[in-house]
Design a protein around this motif. Structure first.
Motif, PDB file in Angstrom:
ATOM      1  N   ILE A   1       0.799  -1.228   0.000  1.00 40.07           N
ATOM      2  CA  ILE A   1       0.000   0.000   0.000  1.00 40.07           C
ATOM      3  C   ILE A   1       0.833   1.280   0.000  1.00 40.07           C
ATOM      4  N   SER A   2       2.133   1.193   0.205  1.00 40.97           N
ATOM      5  CA  SER A   2       2.945   2.405   0.363  1.00 40.97           C
ATOM      6  C   SER A   2       2.896   3.318  -0.856  1.00 40.97           C
ATOM      7  N   ASN A   3       2.815   2.757  -2.059  1.00 40.00           N
ATOM      8  CA  ASN A   3       2.765   3.581  -3.268  1.00 40.00           C
ATOM      9  C   ASN A   3       1.403   4.230  -3.460  1.00 40.00           C
ATOM     10  N   LYS A   4       0.375   3.690  -2.825  1.00 41.88           N
ATOM     11  CA  LYS A   4      -0.985   4.200  -2.984  1.00 41.88           C
ATOM     12  C   LYS A   4      -1.364   5.205  -1.901  1.00 41.88           C
ATOM     13  N   VAL A   5      -0.616   5.243  -0.826  1.00 41.32           N
ATOM     14  CA  VAL A   5      -0.956   6.082   0.313  1.00 41.32           C
ATOM     15  C   VAL A   5      -0.543   7.527   0.072  1.00 41.32           C
ATOM     16  N   VAL A   6      -1.462   8.433   0.373  1.00 41.31           N
ATOM     17  CA  VAL A   6      -1.166   9.854   0.357  1.00 41.31           C
ATOM     18  C   VAL A   6      -1.207  10.317   1.808  1.00 41.31           C
ATOM     19  N   ILE A   7      -0.093  10.825   2.270  1.00 39.13           N
ATOM     20  CA  ILE A   7      -0.010  11.303   3.640  1.00 39.13           C
ATOM     21  C   ILE A   7      -0.559  12.722   3.670  1.00 39.13           C
ATOM     22  N   LYS A   8      -1.595  12.913   4.477  1.00 40.74           N
ATOM     23  CA  LYS A   8      -2.206  14.232   4.639  1.00 40.74           C
ATOM     24  C   LYS A   8      -1.976  14.709   6.068  1.00 40.74           C
ATOM     25  N   LYS A   9      -2.278  15.961   6.302  1.00 37.01           N
ATOM     26  CA  LYS A   9      -2.069  16.529   7.638  1.00 37.01           C
ATOM     27  C   LYS A   9      -2.814  15.751   8.712  1.00 37.01           C
ATOM     28  N   ASP A  10      -4.010  15.284   8.389  1.00 35.53           N
ATOM     29  CA  ASP A  10      -4.833  14.607   9.396  1.00 35.53           C
ATOM     30  C   ASP A  10      -4.706  13.084   9.373  1.00 35.53           C
ATOM     31  N   THR A  11      -3.719  12.564   8.646  1.00 32.72           N
ATOM     32  CA  THR A  11      -3.494  11.120   8.608  1.00 32.72           C
ATOM     33  C   THR A  11      -3.100  10.618   9.998  1.00 32.72           C
ATOM     34  N   LEU A  12      -3.757   9.553  10.420  1.00 33.96           N
ATOM     35  CA  LEU A  12      -3.457   8.922  11.707  1.00 33.96           C
ATOM     36  C   LEU A  12      -2.589   7.696  11.457  1.00 33.96           C
TER      37      LEU A  12
ATOM     38  N   ILE B   1      -1.820   5.103  13.321  1.00 38.35           N
ATOM     39  CA  ILE B   1      -2.358   3.807  13.741  1.00 38.35           C
ATOM     40  C   ILE B   1      -3.619   3.459  12.965  1.00 38.35           C
ATOM     41  N   GLU B   2      -4.606   4.329  13.019  1.00 34.28           N
ATOM     42  CA  GLU B   2      -5.900   4.025  12.414  1.00 34.28           C
ATOM     43  C   GLU B   2      -5.848   3.994  10.881  1.00 34.28           C
ATOM     44  N   ASP B   3      -5.173   4.982  10.264  1.00 34.93           N
ATOM     45  CA  ASP B   3      -5.171   5.079   8.807  1.00 34.93           C
ATOM     46  C   ASP B   3      -4.097   4.228   8.132  1.00 34.93           C
ATOM     47  N   LEU B   4      -2.958   4.085   8.788  1.00 33.63           N
ATOM     48  CA  LEU B   4      -1.832   3.410   8.153  1.00 33.63           C
ATOM     49  C   LEU B   4      -1.494   2.050   8.762  1.00 33.63           C
ATOM     50  N   GLY B   5      -2.171   1.703   9.837  1.00 36.08           N
ATOM     51  CA  GLY B   5      -1.957   0.388  10.430  1.00 36.08           C
ATOM     52  C   GLY B   5      -0.663   0.248  11.210  1.00 36.08           C
ATOM     53  N   TYR B   6      -0.115   1.366  11.672  1.00 39.08           N
ATOM     54  CA  TYR B   6       1.099   1.289  12.477  1.00 39.08           C
ATOM     55  C   TYR B   6       0.835   0.500  13.757  1.00 39.08           C
ATOM     56  N   ASP B   7       1.826  -0.297  14.143  1.00 38.25           N
ATOM     57  CA  ASP B   7       1.772  -0.992  15.425  1.00 38.25           C
ATOM     58  C   ASP B   7       2.923  -0.474  16.277  1.00 38.25           C
ATOM     59  N   SER B   8       3.104  -1.042  17.449  1.00 31.37           N
ATOM     60  CA  SER B   8       4.137  -0.531  18.359  1.00 31.37           C
ATOM     61  C   SER B   8       5.541  -0.655  17.761  1.00 31.37           C
ATOM     62  N   LEU B   9       5.805  -1.723  17.040  1.00 30.18           N
ATOM     63  CA  LEU B   9       7.120  -1.893  16.408  1.00 30.18           C
ATOM     64  C   LEU B   9       7.343  -0.838  15.326  1.00 30.18           C
ATOM     65  N   SER B  10       6.336  -0.611  14.505  1.00 34.35           N
ATOM     66  CA  SER B  10       6.444   0.414  13.458  1.00 34.35           C
ATOM     67  C   SER B  10       6.700   1.786  14.067  1.00 34.35           C
ATOM     68  N   PHE B  11       6.016   2.073  15.162  1.00 35.53           N
ATOM     69  CA  PHE B  11       6.187   3.348  15.849  1.00 35.53           C
ATOM     70  C   PHE B  11       7.624   3.517  16.331  1.00 35.53           C
TER      71      PHE B  11
ATOM     72  N   HIS C   1       1.772  11.668  19.624  1.00 34.95           N
ATOM     73  CA  HIS C   1       1.643  12.385  18.361  1.00 34.95           C
ATOM     74  C   HIS C   1       1.287  11.418  17.229  1.00 34.95           C
ATOM     75  N   ASP C   2       0.094  10.878  17.297  1.00 39.07           N
ATOM     76  CA  ASP C   2      -0.347   9.900  16.307  1.00 39.07           C
ATOM     77  C   ASP C   2      -0.803  10.554  15.002  1.00 39.07           C
ATOM     78  N   MET C   3      -1.265  11.810  15.054  1.00 39.80           N
ATOM     79  CA  MET C   3      -1.683  12.494  13.836  1.00 39.80           C
ATOM     80  C   MET C   3      -0.446  13.090  13.158  1.00 39.80           C
ATOM     81  N   PHE C   4      -0.369  12.912  11.850  1.00 41.79           N
ATOM     82  CA  PHE C   4       0.820  13.297  11.096  1.00 41.79           C
ATOM     83  C   PHE C   4       1.231  14.746  11.346  1.00 41.79           C
ATOM     84  N   ILE C   5       0.317  15.688  11.241  1.00 37.57           N
ATOM     85  CA  ILE C   5       0.678  17.100  11.398  1.00 37.57           C
ATOM     86  C   ILE C   5       1.171  17.402  12.807  1.00 37.57           C
ATOM     87  N   ASN C   6       0.647  16.712  13.806  1.00 39.14           N
ATOM     88  CA  ASN C   6       1.131  16.908  15.173  1.00 39.14           C
ATOM     89  C   ASN C   6       2.574  16.442  15.307  1.00 39.14           C
ATOM     90  N   LEU C   7       2.889  15.365  14.619  1.00 35.40           N
ATOM     91  CA  LEU C   7       4.253  14.854  14.633  1.00 35.40           C
ATOM     92  C   LEU C   7       5.199  15.820  13.908  1.00 35.40           C
TER      93      LEU C   7
END
Length: 80
Positions: free
Chosen positions: A19-30, A32-42, A65-71
């Motif tokens: 999915i990495s080529n299809k994903v568009v990272i937006k300011k409000d991207t989460l 965990i919820e939107d990208l499926g990050y787990d503790s290891l990915s974090f 800081h789970d929301m992209f723009i907050n990070l």
């Protein structure tokens, strides 16, 4: 490159290749919820960010800081 662009690339690096080529990272991207990050990915992303921006990030602060723009904002404050 701006923090937003660099972080977007780092975030995509930790997503499944399917999915990495299809994903568009937006300011409000989460991560965990939107990208499926787990503790290891974090944790892997935390290390990537510390290496790329030459900063140290408290793990507890980072997890808040789970929301992209907050990070992005958090990193910008750390590098100033």
């Amino acid at each position: 490159m701006k923090v937003y662009e660099i972080l977007s690339e780092l975030v995509k690096k930790r997503i499944s290749d399917d999915i990495s080529n299809k994903v568009v990272i937006k300011k409000d991207t989460l991560l965990i919820e939107d990208l499926g990050y787990d503790s290891l990915s974090f944790i892997q992303l935390l290390v990537d960010i510390e290496d790329r921006f030459n900063i140290e990030i408290d793990e507890i602060d980072f997890e808040e800081h789970d929301m992209f723009i907050n990070l992005v904002n958090y990193i910008e404050k750390q590098i100033k």
